[in-house]
Structures are given as C-alpha cells and as structure tokens.
Design a protein around this motif. Structure first.
Motif, PDB file in Angstrom:
ATOM      1  N   LEU A  49     -22.565   8.134  -6.966  1.00 16.67           N
ATOM      2  CA  LEU A  49     -23.706   7.508  -6.205  1.00 16.67           C
ATOM      3  C   LEU A  49     -24.264   6.822  -7.588  1.00 16.67           C
ATOM      4  O   LEU A  49     -24.837   7.612  -8.290  1.00 16.67           O
ATOM      5  CB  LEU A  49     -24.190   8.372  -5.393  1.00 16.67           C
ATOM      6  N   ALA A  89     -25.615   3.816 -17.401  1.00 17.90           N
ATOM      7  CA  ALA A  89     -25.119   3.626 -15.958  1.00 17.90           C
ATOM      8  C   ALA A  89     -26.333   3.872 -14.986  1.00 17.90           C
ATOM      9  O   ALA A  89     -26.475   3.185 -14.024  1.00 17.90           O
ATOM     10  CB  ALA A  89     -24.080   4.418 -15.528  1.00 17.90           C
ATOM     11  N   ILE A 114     -31.831  -7.523  -7.275  1.00 17.39           N
ATOM     12  CA  ILE A 114     -31.122  -7.071  -6.698  1.00 17.39           C
ATOM     13  C   ILE A 114     -31.156  -5.235  -7.010  1.00 17.39           C
ATOM     14  O   ILE A 114     -31.195  -4.829  -7.872  1.00 17.39           O
ATOM     15  CB  ILE A 114     -29.602  -7.315  -7.377  1.00 17.39           C
ATOM     16  N   PRO A 115     -31.005  -4.447  -5.915  1.00 12.74           N
ATOM     17  CA  PRO A 115     -31.329  -3.233  -5.962  1.00 12.74           C
ATOM     18  C   PRO A 115     -30.154  -2.475  -6.533  1.00 12.74           C
ATOM     19  O   PRO A 115     -29.014  -2.989  -6.946  1.00 12.74           O
ATOM     20  CB  PRO A 115     -31.464  -2.655  -4.483  1.00 12.74           C
ATOM     21  N   GLY A 119     -24.689   0.837 -13.523  1.00 16.77           N
ATOM     22  CA  GLY A 119     -23.157   1.308 -13.446  1.00 16.77           C
ATOM     23  C   GLY A 119     -22.619   0.757 -12.250  1.00 16.77           C
ATOM     24  O   GLY A 119     -21.378   0.628 -12.532  1.00 16.77           O
ATOM     25  N   TYR A 175     -12.477   6.160 -12.152  1.00 16.95           N
ATOM     26  CA  TYR A 175     -13.276   5.983 -13.279  1.00 16.95           C
ATOM     27  C   TYR A 175     -14.682   6.249 -12.882  1.00 16.95           C
ATOM     28  O   TYR A 175     -15.483   5.725 -11.861  1.00 16.95           O
ATOM     29  CB  TYR A 175     -13.324   4.833 -14.138  1.00 16.95           C
ATOM     30  N   ILE A 177     -18.372   5.010 -14.535  1.00 17.66           N
ATOM     31  CA  ILE A 177     -18.794   3.940 -15.496  1.00 17.66           C
ATOM     32  C   ILE A 177     -20.081   4.664 -15.809  1.00 17.66           C
ATOM     33  O   ILE A 177     -20.824   5.195 -15.377  1.00 17.66           O
ATOM     34  CB  ILE A 177     -19.160   2.764 -14.831  1.00 17.66           C
ATOM     35  N   SER A 229     -36.033 -10.679   2.742  1.00 11.21           N
ATOM     36  CA  SER A 229     -36.049  -9.337   2.922  1.00 11.21           C
ATOM     37  C   SER A 229     -34.752  -8.797   2.049  1.00 11.21           C
ATOM     38  O   SER A 229     -34.102  -7.655   2.264  1.00 11.21           O
ATOM     39  CB  SER A 229     -35.819  -8.578   4.309  1.00 11.21           C
ATOM     40  N   TYR A 232     -35.342  -4.567  -1.819  1.00 10.50           N
ATOM     41  CA  TYR A 232     -35.628  -3.351  -1.329  1.00 10.50           C
ATOM     42  C   TYR A 232     -37.159  -2.911  -1.040  1.00 10.50           C
ATOM     43  O   TYR A 232     -37.596  -2.912  -2.263  1.00 10.50           O
ATOM     44  CB  TYR A 232     -34.785  -2.318  -1.874  1.00 10.50           C
ATOM     45  N   VAL A 343     -19.429  -0.161   0.466  1.00  8.07           N
ATOM     46  CA  VAL A 343     -18.441   0.816   0.393  1.00  8.07           C
ATOM     47  C   VAL A 343     -18.688   1.853   1.576  1.00  8.07           C
ATOM     48  O   VAL A 343     -19.829   2.425   1.602  1.00  8.07           O
ATOM     49  CB  VAL A 343     -18.637   1.891  -0.959  1.00  8.07           C
TER      50      VAL A 343
HETATM   51  C1  LIG Z   1     -31.702  -5.547  -0.038  1.00  2.00           C
HETATM   52  C2  LIG Z   1     -30.144  -5.775  -0.724  1.00  2.00           C
HETATM   53  C3  LIG Z   1     -30.047  -6.667  -1.340  1.00  2.00           C
HETATM   54  C4  LIG Z   1     -28.809  -7.027  -2.096  1.00  2.00           C
HETATM   55  N1  LIG Z   1     -28.491  -8.206  -2.760  1.00  2.00           N
HETATM   56  C5  LIG Z   1     -27.391  -8.060  -3.383  1.00  2.00           C
HETATM   57  C6  LIG Z   1     -26.970  -9.478  -4.037  1.00  2.00           C
HETATM   58  O1  LIG Z   1     -27.870 -10.298  -4.052  1.00  2.00           O
HETATM   59  N2  LIG Z   1     -25.845  -9.486  -4.793  1.00  2.00           N
HETATM   60  C7  LIG Z   1     -24.974  -8.470  -4.777  1.00  2.00           C
HETATM   61  O2  LIG Z   1     -23.972  -8.522  -5.492  1.00  2.00           O
HETATM   62  N3  LIG Z   1     -25.402  -7.200  -4.057  1.00  2.00           N
HETATM   63  C8  LIG Z   1     -26.569  -7.057  -3.740  1.00  2.00           C
HETATM   64  N4  LIG Z   1     -26.881  -5.772  -2.926  1.00  2.00           N
HETATM   65  C9  LIG Z   1     -25.868  -4.963  -2.917  1.00  2.00           C
HETATM   66  C10 LIG Z   1     -26.082  -3.776  -4.028  1.00  2.00           C
HETATM   67  O3  LIG Z   1     -27.462  -3.891  -4.418  1.00  2.00           O
HETATM   68  C11 LIG Z   1     -25.008  -3.749  -5.342  1.00  2.00           C
HETATM   69  O4  LIG Z   1     -24.025  -3.890  -5.049  1.00  2.00           O
HETATM   70  C12 LIG Z   1     -25.532  -2.955  -6.347  1.00  2.00           C
HETATM   71  O5  LIG Z   1     -24.850  -3.263  -7.744  1.00  2.00           O
HETATM   72  C13 LIG Z   1     -25.333  -1.412  -6.075  1.00  2.00           C
HETATM   73  O6  LIG Z   1     -25.655  -0.454  -6.927  1.00  2.00           O
HETATM   74  P1  LIG Z   1     -25.950   0.921  -6.711  1.00  2.00           P
HETATM   75  O7  LIG Z   1     -26.405   1.580  -7.662  1.00  2.00           O
HETATM   76  O8  LIG Z   1     -26.776   1.207  -5.562  1.00  2.00           O
HETATM   77  O9  LIG Z   1     -24.713   1.223  -6.086  1.00  2.00           O
HETATM   78  P2  LIG Z   1     -24.184   2.321  -4.947  1.00  2.00           P
HETATM   79  O10 LIG Z   1     -24.522   1.847  -3.598  1.00  2.00           O
HETATM   80  O11 LIG Z   1     -24.832   3.776  -5.307  1.00  2.00           O
HETATM   81  O12 LIG Z   1     -22.500   2.493  -5.027  1.00  2.00           O
HETATM   82  C14 LIG Z   1     -21.727   1.674  -4.719  1.00  2.00           C
HETATM   83  C15 LIG Z   1     -20.272   1.800  -5.156  1.00  2.00           C
HETATM   84  O13 LIG Z   1     -20.371   1.642  -6.563  1.00  2.00           O
HETATM   85  C16 LIG Z   1     -19.606   3.072  -7.101  1.00  2.00           C
HETATM   86  N5  LIG Z   1     -20.286   3.423  -8.167  1.00  2.00           N
HETATM   87  C17 LIG Z   1     -21.842   3.411  -8.302  1.00  2.00           C
HETATM   88  N6  LIG Z   1     -22.280   3.726  -9.667  1.00  2.00           N
HETATM   89  C18 LIG Z   1     -21.115   4.033 -10.314  1.00  2.00           C
HETATM   90  C19 LIG Z   1     -20.758   4.621 -11.585  1.00  2.00           C
HETATM   91  N7  LIG Z   1     -21.617   4.789 -12.509  1.00  2.00           N
HETATM   92  N8  LIG Z   1     -19.336   4.598 -11.841  1.00  2.00           N
HETATM   93  C20 LIG Z   1     -18.421   4.544 -10.961  1.00  2.00           C
HETATM   94  N9  LIG Z   1     -18.929   4.017  -9.757  1.00  2.00           N
HETATM   95  C21 LIG Z   1     -19.983   3.840  -9.271  1.00  2.00           C
HETATM   96  C22 LIG Z   1     -20.134   4.015  -5.845  1.00  2.00           C
HETATM   97  O14 LIG Z   1     -19.114   4.939  -5.873  1.00  2.00           O
HETATM   98  C23 LIG Z   1     -19.878   2.967  -4.676  1.00  2.00           C
HETATM   99  O15 LIG Z   1     -18.386   2.891  -4.496  1.00  2.00           O
HETATM  100  C24 LIG Z   1     -28.094  -5.838  -2.121  1.00  2.00           C
HETATM  101  C25 LIG Z   1     -28.381  -4.690  -1.482  1.00  2.00           C
HETATM  102  C26 LIG Z   1     -29.597  -4.584  -0.654  1.00  2.00           C
HETATM  103  C27 LIG Z   1     -29.927  -3.315  -0.235  1.00  2.00           C
END
Ligand SMILES: Cc1cc2nc3c(=O)[nH]c(=O)nc-3n(C[C@H](O)[C@H](O)[C@H](O)COP(=O)(O)OP(=O)(O)OC[C@H]3O[C@@H](n4cnc5c(N)ncnc54)[C@H](O)[C@@H]3O)c2cc1C
Length: 351
Positions: A49, A89, A114-115, A119, A175, A177, A229, A232, A343
């Motif tokens: 996560l 990460a 982008i939230p 990693g 993996y 990251i 919106s 986040y 996911v």
């Molecule tokens: C309001 C909002 C706006 C958004 N806008 C965009 C946008 O404009 N463009 C876009 O592309 N996405 C967008 N997203 C989606 C999201 O923010 C991205 O995909 C972001 O990169 C997810 O990061 P996270 O750390 O929250 O990952 P998580 O939600 O915690 O995890 C996502 C996936 O990545 C895996 N993962 C996370 N970290 C690692 C790690 N270190 N090693 C291995 N696997 C890992 C997890 O196991 C899971 O499968 C948005 C989301 C929200 C809520």
C-alpha cells in the motif's frame, strides 16, 4: 511495527475497506524485508500500500498483511546537463512535484495534484495534462518480494504504456518498488501539450522558462484539478474517490468501425494514439445514461467529473455494483467494455 485488525478505509482516499488482519508500516528496507519474511513464514498474502488513492479494498477487509511503504529520502544529482532526482517510494508525489518546480526542474510540473506516493507512479505510468511519468523515469529500484533481492529496471525495461507497466501487468504483485529515479531538465521550458491547459494559461501566452514559468503551469494544473475535485480533499464529498474509475478505451481499426456503426449521428471526440484510437470513457459513460451526480444508494458519480465514482457513505460492494451497471450500460449502447483503472483487492471478477 506489526499491528492487527487495522481498518483500511482511513488509509484510502475513497474511505472504503474493512480491516487488514495484519498491518505493517515500514520505514526502512530492513523493516520491509522483515515484514515480507514474516508474511512468508505465516503463509499470508501481502498487499503493498502507498497512499491508498488507487486502491479499493473489500468490505470484509484483507485476510493477510498490508505493507504500507513509508520509505523516505530525496537526492538530486547533475548528470550530462540533466538533473537526476532519486526519490524513495514513500515520498509524497505532489510534494516531489512542488520541490522540483521550486528548483526550476522541468518534466513533471503537469502532474501536480495527483494524490499518492512516488513508489506507485511507475505502476500505472501516472499521467495527466499531457505528461506521463514514463517520459522522465530513468530507473526504478525495487525488491523481489520472493527472494528479497534488489532489482533495478531501466525505463525501457518497465513496459510502460497508457496507464500500464510490467508492475501492473506481467509482474503484478511480484516486486516492491523502493525508489524511483527521474531525469529532469534544469531551467527548461514547460511543455504545454494539453489543449485545456493551454487555454487556461491563455492561448499564445508567453510563459518564458525557469522556475516562474513552471510554477505558473503547476498552479494552472492545480486550479483545473480543483475545479473537477481531482485534488484530494477529505472535506469535499466529490473527492472521496480513486480518481478516474475507468480507462479510456483504445480501439483497433476493426473496433473503431464497429463503434462508428453504433453512433447513429453522435460525434464523439476521438484521439489518435500510438496504440489505437482513444475514446474518452467519460463521453461513453454520459452517452449511456450516467450523468455527473448520478446516485445509486451509497455510491455515485462525482458532480464534477463523470469518471470519478464516489463513496456517498456506502460500501465497496455498492461502488462495484454501480461500476458494473455503468459497464453493462456502455457495453449495451456502444459494444465497448470499459476496464477499471483502480486496483481492486482482493480481485473482484468484473466480467
Ligand atoms: C482525486 C484523485 C485524482 C487522481 N488523479 C490521477 C491522475 O490525474 N492521473 C493518474 O494517473 N492517477 C490519478 N489518480 C490515481 C492515483 O492517485 C495514482 O494512481 C497514484 O499513483 C496512486 O498512488 P498511491 O501511492 O496512492 O498508490 P496505492 O493506491 O496505495 O496503490 C496502487 C497500486 O500500486 C501498488 N503500489 C503502491 N506503492 C507500491 C510500491 N512502493 N511498490 C509496489 N507496488 C506499489 C499497490 O499495491 C496497488 O496495487 C487520482 C486519484 C485520486 C483519488
């Protein structure tokens, strides 16, 4: 470090998900290795996560170990006229963008707001407003979750495509990251490719180059995103989402012909892309009878962004039922099956 029965909803932007039977927030590589070894010994599945902004946990929770990545560190080094930024990460992605803009480094300024964490950016090749991380990633560092050995991938080895990489595809969940290295241009000129962003900045406006120009682009992106919106904000009910819930479909030649046959006079915006013709999923959803603000029980569509499904005080099940209803509607109207972007954990059969 190891906790039990941690509610997952507060660890996600959509605020959904039951408890993780085990939960470990890991701040060092030693802690990561310890947690992975422990889970293997207990024969437990592991879910990695980050910031929880692209993940949807089951209402029942997760009957294994949720490993939250909290690895921190940031290094900048000059190399052959570029600047290499090595970010651990667990660093905030938006924080990294702000810091790079402050230093006058070009390449990720359109990805502001982008939230989530660094990693996760290679996982789905994060992108917005004309930029994708694949354009600047020099290398990705990780750990093999089975052997615990370190691994490094060059950009070409990551299998990047539209919202896709080897980490989401063939090597899903293989993996963890640990660090991502981006190659940015010092004092570069911001590259504005996205028409909406160009209009917002003022058509033909002379931005110049360097820190001030990059800051103007970053601010413009944040304004556009706030209006939808898409930044986040826990106080904003329309932001209780995972961002876009559906990918924009890419149609091959035959699929495009079949799609056109079903249009009956409608004129969708179509975008040629290297992988095919991109049809905006938002257009398909709206034309299939699901407007902004649509509600179904405790789940709905954001009032500001058709692709963002929002939690209106409901459950993961309700959200996924709404997603299925929309997918069935789009399939019936246009013959196209939308793919989910987030996911879903554990895997929820969607077709
Ligand atoms: C309001 C909002 C706006 C958004 N806008 C965009 C946008 O404009 N463009 C876009 O592309 N996405 C967008 N997203 C989606 C999201 O923010 C991205 O995909 C972001 O990169 C997810 O990061 P996270 O750390 O929250 O990952 P998580 O939600 O915690 O995890 C996502 C996936 O990545 C895996 N993962 C996370 N970290 C690692 C790690 N270190 N090693 C291995 N696997 C890992 C997890 O196991 C899971 O499968 C948005 C989301 C929200 C809520």
């Amino acid at each position: 470090m190891l906790q039990t029965d941690q509610l997952l909803a507060p660890h996600t932007t959509i605020q959904l998900g039951g408890p993780a039977r085990h939960f470990a927030a890991c701040r060092t590589l030693e802690e990561v290795r310890y947690a992975l070894r422990w889970a293997t010994a207990q024969k437990l599945p592991v879910q990695v996560l980050g910031g929880g902004s692209n993940v949807l946990f089951d209402d029942e929770g997760f009957a294994g170990l949720v490993l939250k990545v909290e690895l921190f560190g940031l290094r900048f080094a000059e190399q052959e006229g570029a600047v290499l930024v090595a970010a651990a990460a667990g660093q905030s992605w938006d924080g990294l963008v702000a810091e790079c803009v402050r230093r006058g480094l070009t390449g990720i300024e359109c990805l502001a707001g982008i939230p989530g964490l660094v990693g996760a950016t290679p996982i789905q090749n994060v992108g917005a407003y004309g930029q994708e991380v694949k354009d600047t990633i020099a290398a990705v560092h990780g750990l093999d979750r089975g052997t615990l050995e370190p691994v490094v991938w060059t950009n070409a080895q990551c299998g990047f495509a539209y919202r896709q990489s080897r980490f989401k595809g063939v090597d899903k969940d293989r993996y963890l990251i640990t660090e991502v290295c981006y190659r940015l241009e010092p004092e570069g000129v911001p590259k504005i490719r996205y028409p909406e962003l160009r209009r917002h900045l003022g058509e033909g406006a002379e931005l110049g180059q360097g820190q001030a120009a990059l800051a103007a682009v970053r601010e413009a992106v944040l304004q556009l995103r706030r209006g939808k919106s898409m930044v986040y904000n826990p106080q904003d009910p329309d932001a209780r989402s995972v961002g876009s819930f559906f990918l924009n479909p890419l149609l091959g030649e035959g699929e495009l012909v079949a799609f056109r046959d079903r249009l009956g006079g409608l004129q969708p915006p179509l975008f040629p892309a290297p992988e095919g013709t991109k049809v905006p999923a938002a257009w398909l959803v709206e034309q299939s009878g699901f407007p902004k603000g649509f509600r179904r029980g405790g789940a709905g569509i954001s009032g500001k962004h058709t692709l963002a499904l929002v939690n209106c005080g409901g459950t993961t099940r309700q959200l996924l039922e709404l997603a299925e209803e929309i997918r069935a509607g789009v399939r019936a109207r246009f013959g196209i099956t939308l793919e989910l972007e987030p996911v879903v954990v554990p895997w929820f059969p969607t077709s």
